[in-house]
Structures are given as C-alpha cells and as structure tokens.
Design an enzyme around this catalytic site. Structure first.
Site, PDB file in Angstrom:
ATOM      1  N   ARG A 127       0.778  -1.161  -0.108  1.00 63.77           N
ATOM      2  CA  ARG A 127      -0.107   0.018  -0.083  1.00 63.77           C
ATOM      3  C   ARG A 127       0.886   1.232   0.025  1.00 63.77           C
ATOM      4  NH1 ARG A 127      -4.707  -0.080   4.334  1.00 63.77           N
ATOM      5  NH2 ARG A 127      -3.068  -0.266   5.824  1.00 63.77           N
ATOM      6  N   ARG A 171       0.352  -8.235  13.122  1.00 65.00           N
ATOM      7  CA  ARG A 171      -1.074  -8.354  13.153  1.00 65.00           C
ATOM      8  C   ARG A 171      -1.817  -9.371  12.435  1.00 65.00           C
ATOM      9  NH1 ARG A 171      -3.130  -2.966  10.508  1.00 65.00           N
ATOM     10  NH2 ARG A 171      -4.910  -3.449  11.792  1.00 65.00           N
TER      11      ARG A 171
HETATM   12  P1  AMP Z   1      -8.480  -2.147  13.344  1.00 61.89           P
HETATM   13  O1  AMP Z   1      -8.350  -0.893  12.564  1.00 61.89           O
HETATM   14  O2  AMP Z   1      -9.558  -2.947  13.431  1.00 61.89           O
HETATM   15  O3  AMP Z   1      -7.382  -2.949  12.533  1.00 61.89           O
HETATM   16  O4  AMP Z   1      -7.858  -2.162  14.681  1.00 61.89           O
HETATM   17  C1  AMP Z   1      -6.496  -1.465  14.996  1.00 61.89           C
HETATM   18  C2  AMP Z   1      -5.907  -1.709  16.155  1.00 61.89           C
HETATM   19  O5  AMP Z   1      -6.978  -1.548  17.189  1.00 61.89           O
HETATM   20  C3  AMP Z   1      -5.782  -3.358  16.557  1.00 61.89           C
HETATM   21  O6  AMP Z   1      -4.563  -3.869  15.991  1.00 61.89           O
HETATM   22  C4  AMP Z   1      -5.879  -3.535  17.888  1.00 61.89           C
HETATM   23  O7  AMP Z   1      -4.675  -3.147  18.814  1.00 61.89           O
HETATM   24  C5  AMP Z   1      -6.788  -2.660  18.319  1.00 61.89           C
HETATM   25  N1  AMP Z   1      -8.063  -2.967  18.633  1.00 61.89           N
HETATM   26  C6  AMP Z   1      -9.172  -2.836  17.831  1.00 61.89           C
HETATM   27  N2  AMP Z   1     -10.293  -3.479  18.001  1.00 61.89           N
HETATM   28  C7  AMP Z   1      -9.958  -4.320  19.059  1.00 61.89           C
HETATM   29  C8  AMP Z   1     -10.621  -5.265  19.813  1.00 61.89           C
HETATM   30  N3  AMP Z   1     -11.932  -5.648  19.437  1.00 61.89           N
HETATM   31  N4  AMP Z   1      -9.823  -5.989  20.596  1.00 61.89           N
HETATM   32  C9  AMP Z   1      -8.535  -5.397  21.253  1.00 61.89           C
HETATM   33  N5  AMP Z   1      -8.062  -4.770  20.166  1.00 61.89           N
HETATM   34  C10 AMP Z   1      -8.527  -4.174  19.313  1.00 61.89           C
END
Ligand code: AMP
Length: 212
Positions: A127, A171
């Site tokens: 990206r 991730r």
């Molecule tokens: P995302 O944008 O959904 O990929 O989230 C970015 C980051 O936020 C993730 O890599 C986690 O560190 C944290 N995060 C988001 N949602 C959750 C969740 N349900 N539980 C734990 N960490 C979360």
C-alpha cells in the site's frame, strides 16, 4: 439488522461496512476507529491503547467490552449495527453474546470476509499514497500507468508508518491465533456466513448483499 463483520486486517471490512451503513441506515461501529479517536484526543484510555496498537497486539478484553457496551447503549444503534473489528477474541465474543442477550437484541449473523493470506500481505505491504495527489495505490495491484503518473507529477509513493512489514506480520499472526477461532464459535452458534473477499470492492459488496 445486527451484524458482526469478521475478517483479517486488510480484508476490506471497513470499506464494506461503510457502504452497508449508508445503504441500510444502520450504525457502523469500528473499534479500531474508536481507539484511534481516543489516541488522537489524548485521553488516558487512548494513551494506554496507543502502545498496544502500535505493536499490532490487542487491547485488553475488559477495556474493549467496556467500550462496546457503552457504545451499544446509545440510541443510534436501535435501527441496527455492524460491528467491525469486534469481537476479536473468544472472550469478547462470549461477553458480547451475554450483553446482547441482556439487551434482548440478538445478533443476526457473523459475516466472514474470506481472503487468501498471501493476497492480504501484498495488499498491506504494497500500500502506498501518492504524495502529490493523495491517491491510494498499491505497488503490486495498481497499473504501471497509475504508479508512473504519480512520479511524473513529481510525487513520491509514500508508505504509512503502520504498514511496516514486521508489524503487519504480527497483526496477521494475532488474527490467526486469537480471532480466527471465532469462525468456529459463530459456526456453532449457527450465525456464520462466508463471503469471498478477493474480488473488487463492488463484487464483494454484491455478494455481501446477497448473503445477508
Ligand atoms: P483495526 O483498525 O480494526 O485493525 O484496529 C487497529 C488496532 O486497534 C488493532 O490492531 C488493535 O490493537 C486495536 N483493536 C481494535 N479492535 C480491537 C478489539 N476488539 N480488541 C482488541 N484490540 C482491538
């Protein structure tokens, strides 16, 4: 309509959820977006979350369940919601089930956006953003003309800080270890629906609509 959207980082959950939100007039609840806002606002919660997020790990289940139960209690969810990025662990899924039972609003389905891991890696690692136009590009999937157009305008292809390969691998590993088991959880609950997330944005959206 109450939906959980499951899928690895980069599978396109956010984009599809945004479209569904507009078409069906339901809330799009992205825990990633909520956490990023808390980080930007500099709240104590945000400060705690920042380091964990930067490493690609997960914020604790207790903090996340607190955050989501507060969010679901707001009136704008009455018409329905799409949960994007939550639940991410079996504990979160079980707590969500209990919460929704207490609120008497059962989940309709858990939609899995299914995509090959090699394609995901290329989507995330490749990206780039054109520094001149802000256009989102990908060194593996954009055409040579699109990539050259940025350079010809005097722009550079910039990489986001969190698109670092090591963090991305981390991730994806966290997803495989902690979130993928939710597929079986929702299968056993008879809620799981699977859509192929490898096509174009439009193709994926059409199969999503046909599935729900
Ligand atoms: P995302 O944008 O959904 O990929 O989230 C970015 C980051 O936020 C993730 O890599 C986690 O560190 C944290 N995060 C988001 N949602 C959750 C969740 N349900 N539980 C734990 N960490 C979360």
């Amino acid at each position: 309509m109450r939906i959980v959207l499951l899928g690895a980082p980069g599978s396109g959950k956010g984009t599809q959820a945004q479209r569904l939100m507009k078409d069906k007039d339901i809330c799009h609840i992205s825990t990633g977006d909520m956490l990023r806002s808390a980080v930007d606002e500099g709240t104590s919660f945000g400060l705690k979350a920042k380091k964990v997020m930067e490493s690609g790990k997960l914020v604790s289940d207790d903090l996340m369940i607190g955050l989501i139960s507060e969010r679901l209690s707001l009136k704008d969810t009455l018409n329905g919601f799409i949960l994007d990025g939550f639940p991410r662990t079996t504990k979160q899924a079980k707590d969500l089930k209990e919460l929704l039972q207490q609120m008497r609003i059962p989940l309709d389905s858990a939609l899995l956006m299914d995509i090959d891991f090699e394609i995901l890696m290329k989507r995330l690692v490749g990206r780039r953003t054109c520094s001149k136009t802000g256009k989102l590009l990908n060194i593996y999937f954009s055409s040579k003309e699109e990539l050259d157009a940025c350079k010809n305008l005097g722009g550079e292809l910039l990489k986001r800080k969190d698109d670092n390969e090591e963090i991305i691998r981390n991730r994806l590993k966290v997803y495989r270890d902690q979130t993928e088991p939710l597929v079986d959880f929702y299968k056993s609950e008879n809620k799981l629906k699977v859509i192929n997330a490898e096509g174009s944005m439009d193709e994926v959206y059409q199969s999503l609509l046909a599935t729900i």
